[in-house]
Design a protein around this motif. Structure first.
Motif, mmCIF file in Angstrom:
data_model
loop_
_atom_site.group_PDB
_atom_site.id
_atom_site.type_symbol
_atom_site.label_atom_id
_atom_site.label_comp_id
_atom_site.label_asym_id
_atom_site.label_seq_id
_atom_site.Cartn_x
_atom_site.Cartn_y
_atom_site.Cartn_z
ATOM 1 N N ALA A 48 0.807 -1.198 0.030
ATOM 2 C CA ALA A 48 -0.056 0.044 -0.112
ATOM 3 C C ALA A 48 0.868 1.337 -0.060
ATOM 4 O O ALA A 48 0.634 2.201 -0.655
ATOM 5 N N ILE A 49 1.811 1.045 0.834
ATOM 6 C CA ILE A 49 2.694 2.349 0.776
ATOM 7 C C ILE A 49 3.314 2.711 -0.471
ATOM 8 O O ILE A 49 3.585 3.947 -0.928
ATOM 9 N N VAL A 50 4.051 1.553 -1.107
ATOM 10 C CA VAL A 50 4.850 1.640 -2.433
ATOM 11 C C VAL A 50 3.767 2.468 -3.429
ATOM 12 O O VAL A 50 4.040 3.304 -4.131
ATOM 13 N N LEU A 51 2.430 1.796 -3.522
ATOM 14 C CA LEU A 51 1.516 1.998 -4.570
ATOM 15 C C LEU A 51 1.158 3.634 -4.349
ATOM 16 O O LEU A 51 0.889 4.339 -5.057
ATOM 17 N N PHE A 52 0.654 4.005 -3.009
ATOM 18 C CA PHE A 52 0.725 5.410 -2.675
ATOM 19 C C PHE A 52 1.761 6.427 -3.105
ATOM 20 O O PHE A 52 1.516 7.451 -3.329
ATOM 21 N N LEU A 53 3.045 5.893 -2.606
ATOM 22 C CA LEU A 53 3.983 6.852 -3.099
ATOM 23 C C LEU A 53 4.234 7.099 -4.474
ATOM 24 O O LEU A 53 4.395 8.308 -5.007
ATOM 25 N N LEU A 54 3.862 6.163 -5.429
ATOM 26 C CA LEU A 54 3.704 6.056 -6.921
ATOM 27 C C LEU A 54 2.778 7.209 -7.225
ATOM 28 O O LEU A 54 2.933 8.112 -7.828
ATOM 29 N N LEU A 55 1.704 7.077 -6.560
ATOM 30 C CA LEU A 55 0.784 8.136 -6.909
ATOM 31 C C LEU A 55 0.961 9.745 -6.347
ATOM 32 O O LEU A 55 0.905 10.452 -7.165
ATOM 33 N N LEU A 56 1.645 9.769 -5.443
ATOM 34 C CA LEU A 56 2.354 11.152 -4.885
ATOM 35 C C LEU A 56 3.490 11.469 -5.942
ATOM 36 O O LEU A 56 3.689 12.612 -6.303
ATOM 37 N N ILE A 57 4.410 10.762 -6.320
ATOM 38 C CA ILE A 57 5.621 10.998 -7.007
ATOM 39 C C ILE A 57 5.403 11.099 -8.462
ATOM 40 O O ILE A 57 5.984 11.981 -9.133
ATOM 41 N N VAL A 58 4.676 10.289 -9.047
ATOM 42 C CA VAL A 58 4.564 10.431 -10.417
ATOM 43 C C VAL A 58 3.241 10.942 -10.935
ATOM 44 O O VAL A 58 1.954 10.437 -10.926
ATOM 45 N N PRO A 59 3.286 12.236 -11.479
ATOM 46 C CA PRO A 59 2.121 12.966 -11.802
ATOM 47 C C PRO A 59 1.426 12.408 -12.818
ATOM 48 O O PRO A 59 -0.186 12.538 -12.722
ATOM 49 N N ALA A 60 1.592 11.386 -13.445
ATOM 50 C CA ALA A 60 0.787 10.646 -14.569
ATOM 51 C C ALA A 60 -0.065 9.872 -14.013
ATOM 52 O O ALA A 60 -1.146 9.210 -14.586
ATOM 53 N N PHE A 61 0.305 9.184 -12.637
ATOM 54 C CA PHE A 61 -0.536 8.315 -12.096
ATOM 55 C C PHE A 61 -1.868 8.877 -11.043
ATOM 56 O O PHE A 61 -2.410 8.308 -10.517
ATOM 57 N N ARG A 62 -1.849 10.339 -11.237
ATOM 58 C CA ARG A 62 -2.772 10.919 -10.360
ATOM 59 C C ARG A 62 -4.075 11.012 -11.133
ATOM 60 O O ARG A 62 -4.504 11.932 -11.728
ATOM 61 N N ASN A 63 -4.712 9.822 -11.086
ATOM 62 C CA ASN A 63 -5.918 9.667 -11.988
ATOM 63 C C ASN A 63 -6.769 8.292 -11.483
ATOM 64 O O ASN A 63 -6.214 7.564 -10.678
#
Length: 183
Positions: A48-63
């Motif tokens: 969960a932490i890894v997937l949440f960090l990706l959401l925060l770090i990679v702008p393309a994943f903010r959807n």
């Protein structure tokens, strides 16, 4: 596919104790530390932490697509694994071998006795690494091989720590990878 084939051959060629002992009885001080921490990669909290960090770090994943896909890939394989685990309720190595003295266990590792099949940590690791591999841009797809070996190392750690048998991690890897691929 090579892992499914090789794992199937190992499963058919050797018995439960032979496969378990081949990993668990070969240990070292460095291996104890490395495997203790490696196994955490398959923990739900770490995933969960890894997937949440990706959401925060990679702008393309903010959807919503990323959020929903990541949520499904983190939860559905785990739910399938837990359902199968409680359906079969098989003993773990320490219980199966009646706490045999030849089994290597770490003093600060929990004594696990039931719900061995399949390995939830392996399911989680293969699901996460499969998901991460599919999220890579095409020019970085070769990193997927590294992710596969990380997931395989988590599976290895489960035998090393006397938490699972080979068939537990083998089936857990298939559940984690295949459910994630379907999603």
């Amino acid at each position: 596919m090579l892992w499914i084939l090789a794992g199937g051959i190992l499963f058919l060629a050797y018995d439960k104790q032979t496969l378990f002992a081949a990993v668990n009885t070969h240990y070292s001080d460095i291996g104890n530390v490395m495997m203790y921490y490696t196994t955490w990669i398959g923990e739900g909290t770490v995933i969960a932490i890894v997937l949440f960090l990706l959401l925060l770090i990679v702008p393309a994943f903010r959807n919503w697509w990323y959020f929903l896909t990541a949520l499904l890939c983190a939860s559905l394989p785990a739910l399938v694994s837990q359902w199968v685990k409680h359906l079969h309720n098989l003993p773990r190595p320490l219980n199966y071998f009646n706490k045999a003295e030849w089994i290597h266990i770490l003093p600060d590792w929990p004594v696990l006795m039931k719900n061995s099949f399949p390995s939830g940590h392996t399911t989680g690791a293969f699901s996460l690494m499969c998901f991460l591999s599919m999220m890579l841009p095409p020019k970085y797809r070769a990193w997927g091989i590294l992710f596969f070996f990380i997931a395989l190392l988590v599976a290895y750690s489960r035998l090393y720590l006397a938490a699972h048998f080979f068939e537990d991690v083998y089936v857990g890897s298939i559940i984690g990878g295949s459910v994630t691929l379907v999603i």
